[in-house]
Scaffold this active site. Structure first.
Site, PDB file in Angstrom:
ATOM      1  N   HIS A 101       1.880  -5.038   2.533  1.00  0.00           N
ATOM      2  CA  HIS A 101       1.870  -6.222   1.670  1.00  0.00           C
ATOM      3  C   HIS A 101       2.174  -5.873   0.214  1.00  0.00           C
ATOM      4  CE1 HIS A 101      -2.529  -5.304   0.941  1.00  0.00           C
ATOM      5  NE2 HIS A 101      -2.174  -5.690  -0.263  1.00  0.00           N
ATOM      6  N   ASP A 132      -0.341  -3.190   8.415  1.00  0.00           N
ATOM      7  CA  ASP A 132      -0.288  -3.295   6.959  1.00  0.00           C
ATOM      8  C   ASP A 132      -0.085  -1.941   6.282  1.00  0.00           C
ATOM      9  OD1 ASP A 132      -0.162  -4.339   4.462  1.00  0.00           O
ATOM     10  OD2 ASP A 132      -2.182  -5.184   4.428  1.00  0.00           O
ATOM     11  N   SER A 215      -4.649  -2.057  -3.650  1.00  0.00           N
ATOM     12  CA  SER A 215      -3.989  -1.935  -2.350  1.00  0.00           C
ATOM     13  C   SER A 215      -3.029  -0.756  -2.327  1.00  0.00           C
ATOM     14  CB  SER A 215      -3.183  -3.200  -2.051  1.00  0.00           C
ATOM     15  OG  SER A 215      -4.009  -4.221  -1.577  1.00  0.00           O
TER      16      SER A 215
END
Length: 363
Positions: A101, A132, A215
Site C-alpha cells: 500500500h 501487503d 508503513s
C-alpha cells in the site's frame, strides 16, 4: 484496520480511519496471595544499593542507542508521489522491502536514507497486495549501502522490547519504543486510506507507537534484528473510529523474507503458502439485515470449490468449526490454513443446509 501510509492529500494528523475493529480483552494483574511473605532475616543492609536503578536505566538506554545506530541507516523514506512511507534495505544490491500500500500503483519512487544522504531513485520490482508487501530496487546503488539484519519469527516472544523505526507523518528517522504485545493475530486491512484489503495472518501486535508513514518500516528487537514490518493500526469505534493507542500490527519477518526472496528471484510470488477456496463471493444478510454468510458469485474452473461440488448461488456459513458471516470472516478463516489442507465447508443451497469436504487450493 488502517494502512499506515501518509497520503499527501490528507491534511489531518491521521489518515481517515476504517471501521475495522480489533476487540481486546483486558485482564487485571493480581499478586499471588498464596505466596509466602519474605522472611525478615532475608533482608540485609546491602540489598539496596544507591544508584542501582539509574545504572540499569543507563544500560537499557545504551542498548537502545546501539540498536538505533545499527539499524536506522537501513531504514529509508519512500516517496511515491501521492503517498509517503518507509522501507528497509533488504540486500547490498539495492533491494528495498516495504508495504504494497506504500507503493500503490506507482512504478517509480524517490528514496531518502535515514542518514540524510541525497535523494535516490528506485523502481518497482513487484508488489504482492494479498500480503501487503512489495519490493523496489534502487536504480543506482550508493557505496556503503547497509542491508538490515532480519531475525527469526520463531524466537519472537510476548514481552520482548521492540523499537519501531520509520517516517511517521513524514518525520524521517523516527524511533518509538514498546513491547511485543501478542503473536498470531489475524487482521483484515481496510481499503480505505489506501489499504489493500488484505487479510494477513500471524501478525505481531506491538505497543510501540506507529502512525501513518511508519508503513514499510522496521520493528526491531534489541539484537538489532528486524522482526516485522509495521503495517496496520487498530481503530476504536467508541472513539469515532480514531486510532486505538498502543495497538499496532506488523507483518512477521518469516513472511517478509518468503515474499521478498520470491520477488527478487522470479519477479513475482510463485508460492504464496496461502489457502484459497478458488471462488469470488459477496456477503449476504438475513431478514434482520445482519450478515449471514458468503454467497458464491463465481467458481474457479478446476479449483478447490468446484472439485468439491460447490456452485454459484451456494451460501457458505461455516469453514470447519469457524462461523462465516462476511467475506472478511471467510478470508480470516482461510488465513489460518494451508493449501492442500482438507476442511469441511457448511453451506446453504435452496434453503437446505449441506456440507462438502474441500481440499484447499492456493492463492
Amino acid at each position: 484496520m488502517d494502512a499506515l501510509c501518509s497520503r499527501s492529500r490528507v491534511r489531518r494528523l491521521l489518515l481517515p480511519l476504517s471501521a475495522g475493529v480489533c476487540a481486546i480483552a483486558l485482564v487485571s494483574g493480581c499478586s499471588d496471595s498464596t505466596s509466602p511473605a519474605p522472611k525478615p532475616e532475608a533482608t540485609t543492609s546491602g540489598s539496596a544499593q544507591p544508584g542501582s536503578a539509574s545504572k540499569a536505566t543507563g544500560d537499557l538506554q545504551s542498548e537502545y542507542q546501539s540498536v538505533i545506530k545499527d539499524v536506522l541507516p537501513s531504514v529509508v523514506q519512500i516517496d511515491a508521489s501521492n503517498s509517503l512511507g518507509s522501507g528497509i534495505v533488504y540486500d547490498a544490491k539495492g533491494h528495498i522491502v516495504t508495504n504494497a500500500h506504500v507503493v500503490g500503483d506507482e512504478k517509480k519512487f524517490k528514496v531518502t536514507a535515514a542518514t540524510g544522504e541525497k535523494v535516490l531513485s528506485a523502481s518497482l520490482v513487484a508488489a504482492y497486495p494479498d500480503q501487503d508487501l512489495a519490493v523496489i530496487k534502487l536504480d543506482d546503488v550508493p557505496e556503503g549501502l547497509k542491508a538490515a539484519k532480519f531475525g527469526d519469527s520463531e524466537k519472537v516472544e510476548v514481552g520482548q522490547i521492540v523499537l519501531a523505526m520509520g517516517s511517521p507523518l513524514g518525520l524521517s528517522s523516527s524511533v518509538t519504543q514498546g513491547i511485543v504485545s501478542a503473536l498470531g493475530r489475524t487482521v483484515s486491512e481496510s481499503r480505505a486510506g489506501g489499504g489493500t484489503g488484505a487479510t494477513i495472518a500471524n501478525m505481531v501486535q506491538t505497543s510501540a507507537a506507529i502512525n501513518p508513514g511508519n508503513s514499510g518500516g522496521a520493528l526491531v528487537n534489541l539484537n538489532s534484528e528486524v522482526i516485522g514490518i509495521p503495517t496496520l493500526a487498530a481503530t476504536d469505534p467508541q472513539m469515532g473510529d480514531s486510532a486505538a493507542p498502543g495497538i499496532g500490527f506488523a507483518i512477521p519477518v518469516s513472511m517478509v523474507r518468503t515474499v521478498a526472496d520470491q520477488i527478487i528471484k522470479s519477479g513475482k510470488v510463485t508460492d504464496s503458502g496461502r489457502a484459497a477456496l478458488d471462488i469470488t463471493g459477496r456477503t449476504v444478510v438475513n431478514d434482520s439485515y445482519q450478515p449471514a454468510g458468503v454467497a458464491i458469485v463465481s467458481v474457479g474452473k478446476g479449483g478447490a470449490a468446484e472439485k468439491a461440488g460447490l456452485r454459484v448461488g451456494d451460501i457458505i456459513t461455516e469453514l470447519g468449526d469457524t462461523p462465516v458471516t462476511t467475506i472478511t470472516s471467510l478470508s480470516e478463516a482461510l488465513a489460518g490454513r494451508k493449501p492442500g489442507q482438507k476442511v469441511t465447508v457448511t453451506y446453504q443451497r435452496s434453503e437446505a443446509e449441506k456440507t462438502a469436504d474441500v481440499t484447499l487450493g492456493e492463492i
